[in-house]
Write an enzyme that holds these catalytic residues in place. Structure first.
Site, PDB file in Angstrom:
ATOM      1  N   HIS A 169     -11.026  -1.824   1.727  1.00  0.00           N
ATOM      2  CA  HIS A 169     -12.073  -1.817   0.722  1.00  0.00           C
ATOM      3  C   HIS A 169     -12.710  -0.324   1.077  1.00  0.00           C
ATOM      4  O   HIS A 169     -13.588  -0.001   0.577  1.00  0.00           O
ATOM      5  CB  HIS A 169     -12.557  -2.665   0.373  1.00  0.00           C
ATOM      6  CG  HIS A 169     -11.869  -3.955  -0.551  1.00  0.00           C
ATOM      7  ND1 HIS A 169     -12.966  -4.773  -1.302  1.00  0.00           N
ATOM      8  CD2 HIS A 169     -10.805  -3.486  -1.362  1.00  0.00           C
ATOM      9  CE1 HIS A 169     -11.524  -5.843  -1.811  1.00  0.00           C
ATOM     10  NE2 HIS A 169     -11.127  -5.167  -2.028  1.00  0.00           N
ATOM     11  N   SER A 204      -6.594   1.336  -1.968  1.00  0.00           N
ATOM     12  CA  SER A 204      -5.603   0.318  -1.977  1.00  0.00           C
ATOM     13  C   SER A 204      -4.317   1.972  -1.633  1.00  0.00           C
ATOM     14  O   SER A 204      -4.720   2.642  -2.610  1.00  0.00           O
ATOM     15  CB  SER A 204      -5.302  -0.268  -3.228  1.00  0.00           C
ATOM     16  OG  SER A 204      -4.515  -1.489  -2.611  1.00  0.00           O
ATOM     17  N   LYS A 210      -2.406  -8.612 -13.518  1.00  0.00           N
ATOM     18  CA  LYS A 210      -1.466  -8.278 -13.226  1.00  0.00           C
ATOM     19  C   LYS A 210      -0.981  -8.735 -11.965  1.00  0.00           C
ATOM     20  O   LYS A 210       0.041  -9.918 -12.036  1.00  0.00           O
ATOM     21  CB  LYS A 210      -1.493  -6.807 -12.607  1.00  0.00           C
ATOM     22  CG  LYS A 210       0.255  -6.222 -13.150  1.00  0.00           C
ATOM     23  CD  LYS A 210      -0.020  -4.890 -12.867  1.00  0.00           C
ATOM     24  CE  LYS A 210       1.397  -4.601 -12.149  1.00  0.00           C
ATOM     25  NZ  LYS A 210       1.389  -2.961 -12.427  1.00  0.00           N
ATOM     26  N   ASP A 211      -2.157  -9.627 -11.385  1.00  0.00           N
ATOM     27  CA  ASP A 211      -1.657 -10.281  -9.570  1.00  0.00           C
ATOM     28  C   ASP A 211      -1.199 -11.886 -10.045  1.00  0.00           C
ATOM     29  O   ASP A 211      -0.699 -12.496  -9.559  1.00  0.00           O
ATOM     30  CB  ASP A 211      -2.870 -10.194  -9.168  1.00  0.00           C
ATOM     31  CG  ASP A 211      -2.399  -8.967  -8.115  1.00  0.00           C
ATOM     32  OD1 ASP A 211      -2.218  -8.112  -8.468  1.00  0.00           O
ATOM     33  OD2 ASP A 211      -4.063  -8.588  -7.172  1.00  0.00           O
ATOM     34  N   GLU A 259      14.095 -20.742  12.785  1.00  0.00           N
ATOM     35  CA  GLU A 259      14.314 -21.203  11.236  1.00  0.00           C
ATOM     36  C   GLU A 259      14.189 -19.555  10.754  1.00  0.00           C
ATOM     37  O   GLU A 259      14.491 -18.588  11.687  1.00  0.00           O
ATOM     38  CB  GLU A 259      12.149 -21.411  11.472  1.00  0.00           C
ATOM     39  CG  GLU A 259      11.912 -22.991  10.862  1.00  0.00           C
ATOM     40  CD  GLU A 259      12.367 -23.252   9.743  1.00  0.00           C
ATOM     41  OE1 GLU A 259      14.047 -23.718  10.011  1.00  0.00           O
ATOM     42  OE2 GLU A 259      11.749 -23.505   8.829  1.00  0.00           O
TER      43      GLU A 259
END
Lengths: 295, 424
Positions: free
Chosen positions: B216, B220, B244-245, B288
């Site tokens: 922040h 972004s 949107k997220d 894994e």
């Protein structure tokens, strides 16, 4: 110009693909597995055969156990497998639980009472034997692993989760297809193949599916060995099929509940995602309009 | 960031709290009015998805701990107890076990998105480094979590990985003894892994807070790699990016649910349903899936110490990306050669993963060596040189221009409003 915007068509495509996957998995193994023996795999250095996929009632998004089959499988387990193998994780109460062999509580109680369970110490400080109860777990014929090893030369594995502890190699690209068609029954297929894979009558420890072919467990099944009451064929194949299904249930007793909840969750999420998509479009439409509507 | 309206609480309770602890204002400026570049595509939704997955892992994990027994002779049976006797225990366990894989799916997409769009470059180096720290903590957490069911792969995976430290000259054996709490992987190892597996996620959560803080400050990155210049370049976080997220998360949950409910053991190893047995080594010890590329690198070097160093280097080299990449252009959209190099690297990483799952024999040995060489070549040679020799494509004037096309008076006959998703 097409009728729908590009993104909507993508969304519809994804939804269709999801439905197609469900249908594909739901339509089951119909065209797939016959009861025949397996195909010869191009297994490279080892000439071990690859198990063939069998048609299982519990396969696919709506799969359910066949209760009659589980009951027959239990019979095979009790009369054949239990001579050597333990089934530590299964309690008699599980036999009457939903999604299992569907015994009534009275039947499960009667079955439990057939077993002698070691209990104690009592008030006098002595161990004692008593008939089994619903809360008891399947007892084993041997007091400990060493005793079983001394008797057989090898330790017969516990069978509770064996259907998830065994698998076979699917290889590229089939291993990528498996999660899409929901193929999860590798273990059951392997057990079925193994039990029907004693191909040399002169050597009861030779198995065409076991790595190296020499398996410590000699051929346990023979035609007619278990007397089914429901008229099912008394064949090795039928026994193997039933006990494999039974062992899938012991490994995954919540399978039916899992698949039933899963379908509801997926339906909810698809509707929810669809609504969110339209909310998102509506909110973002403002920006696109302000900006001169380039979309 | 300049230009947000400051938070003005209206409710008396909110006013009361805000005068004493301005936390509502902090949340408001961070997640309501925070200006995000308007052209963020769906690859940018994985940060939010990761936050959700971390919370989900902690929530399911806390419930599992209530029923799990961290004792070598009881652990395996206690997992079966969870699967059979605990109400919805199977759901918690499958959600947690598959959740680890989903976490890595989202994590790798998030990382590769950062690499594609040059999100690690100035002024976001610290943001990137904090992300790498989260990645390292996640690797450690997932590794220790996989040991807890005390199956064969748990036990032997732990043995193989902890034994690597014995390759350290002089003090190696002492280090492994210290890690194990004994002379082999045993109950003491299980206990400490359990303790740390519970601790590390909360450390991850702390670093996530720092990660968001560091995000922040510069804001972004975005598909053009340009920094926002005017208010036209950004949109407030709420409602544009919350919705949107949210939509992306719902889609991700569909994918996640498919695994939980329909193929819950697909990403697991059958051998891990066999209780740990120190006297019986599995035919193939495989980690894994999310560690497979590094496992392939480990095995590709025919020396224990060399392999160990290569494996750790392969993970840590991501931390040096901001300084290895010499190009001043951030986004691969405007870097034609880097775009090719990026996808070549993706292919290399996927192939390394495939090779890592195969037995180390025959053609796979050679493949692992070539791919390992290319892996490091990408970071150490291609990235530094590309910035010097590559001729970038012309950048748009601003983020708004890249979405909406140049301002009306500047439109040429051939100017096509480039949509970021189409140009990426």
């Amino acid at each position: 110009m097409s009728l729908f915007p590009r993104k909507m068509r993508v969304g519809a495509g994804v939804a269709l693909a999801l439905i197609a996957m469900l249908v594909l998995a739901a339509s089951g193994t119909k065209g797939l597995a016959s009861d025949d023996a397996a195909t010869n795999a191009p297994a490279g250095s080892h000439d071990v055969k690859t198990p063939k996929r069998q048609a299982w009632s519990f396969y696919g998004p709506f799969g359910k156990f066949d209760q009659a089959q589980l009951q027959r499988g239990l019979q095979v387990f009790r009369e054949v497998c239990a001579t050597c193998h333990s089934l530590k994780s299964i309690a008699f109460r599980d036999l009457a639980a939903p999604g299992g062999p569907d015994f009534s509580e009275a039947q499960a109680k009667a079955l439990a009472a057939d077993y002698k369970i070691k209990d104690g110490p009592n008030d006098a400080g002595d161990m004692f034997e008593r008939p089994g109860r619903l809360s008891d777990y399947f007892p084993w014929n041997f007091p400990n692993a060493q005793a079983a090893r001394a008797a057989f030369g090898a330790l017969p594995p516990d069978l509770s989760v064996i259907a998830k502890a065994r698998t076979y190699h699917r290889g590229f690209p089939l291993f990528l297809v498996d999660p899409i068609i929901q193929y999860q029954e590798h273990g059951a297929d392997y057990i079925y193949a193994l039990l029907t894979g004693y191909a040399r009558s002169e050597d009861p420890n030779w198995n065409e599916y076991f790595p190296g072919h020499k398996i410590a467990m000699p051929n346990p099944l023979s035609d007619g060995a278990v007397d089914y009451a429901d008229g099912s064929p008394k064949t090795v194949r039928q026994y193997a099929k039933d006990v494999s299904a039974f062992l899938m249930w012991t490994a995954e007793p919540k399978l039916e509940e899992r698949k039933a909840i899963g379908f509801r969750v997926l339906v909810f999420l698809c509707v929810f995602a669809g609504l969110l998509y339209f909310v998102k479009r509506k909110i973002w439409a403002r920006v696109h309009d302000d900006a001169g509507g380039t979309h | 960031m300049s230009g947000h309206p400051t938070y003005v609480p209206t409710h008396p309770a909110a006013q009361w709290l805000e005068r004493r602890l301005p936390i509502l204002g902090l949340l408001h400026s961070s997640f309501v009015v925070f200006p995000n570049p308007r052209n963020l595509n769906y690859w940018w939704t994985f940060g939010g998805i990761l936050s959700f997955m971390l919370a989900a892992q902690i929530a399911t994990g806390v419930v599992l701990v209530m029923h799990y027994t961290p004792q070598a002779s009881l652990a395996f049976a206690s997992v079966e107890h969870i699967m059979r006797d605990v109400n919805y225990g199977w759901l918690f366990r499958y959600a947690h076990a598959n959740g680890a894989s989903m976490f890595f799916v989202a994590l790798y997409i998030h990382m590769f998105r950062g690499m594609y769009y040059g999100s690690y470059k100035e002024p976001r180096e610290v943001l990137w480094l904090l992300g790498i720290l989260i990645y390292l903590l996640t690797i450690a957490t997932a590794f220790m979590g996989y040991v807890l069911p005390w199956g064969q792969m748990s036990f032997w995976g732990a043995t193989v990985i902890t034994s690597l430290f014995s390759a350290v000259p002089f003090v190696g054996d002492s280090i492994t003894t210290w890690l194990w709490g004994g002379y082999a992987v045993d109950n003491a190892t299980l206990n400490r892994f359990f303790s740390l597996h519970y601790l590390l996620p909360f450390m991850i959560a702390g670093v996530v807070v720092l990660h968001i803080w560091a995000l922040h400050v510069p804001g972004s990155n975005n598909p053009t790699g340009l920094e926002p210049k005017t208010a036209k370049d950004t949109l407030p976080f709420h409602p544009y990016f919350t919705v949107k997220d949210g939509f992306a998360l719902a889609c991700f949950l569909i994918f996640f649910s498919w695994f939980i409910f329909y193929v819950p053991n697909y990403l697991n190893h059958a051998d891990n349903y066999i209780e740990a047995n120190p006297l019986q080594t599995p035919a193939h010890i495989v980690p894994e899936w999310y560690y497979l590329p590094f496992y392939a690198i480990l095995r590709s070097i025919p020396s224990k110490l060399g392999g160990t160093i290569a494996m750790f280097a392969a993970v840590l080299i991501f931390a040096f990306l901001p300084w290895l990449d010499s190009s001043r252009i951030k986004s691969a959209v405007y870097r034609p050669l880097y775009k090719i190099a990026f996808w070549a690297f993706v292919v290399c990483a996927v192939l390394l993963g495939y090779v890592g799952a195969q037995p180390p024999e025959g053609v796979y040995v050679l493949a692992a060596r070539l791919l390992t060489a290319y892996y490091f070549l990408h970071f150490l040679v291609i990235l530094p040189l590309l910035g010097i020799y590559e001729k970038p494509r012309p950048l748009p004037a601003s983020i708004a221009d890249s979405v909406l096309g140049p301002p009306k008076e500047a439109i040429h006959a051939d100017a096509n409003p480039a949509h970021p998703r189409k140009s990426g």
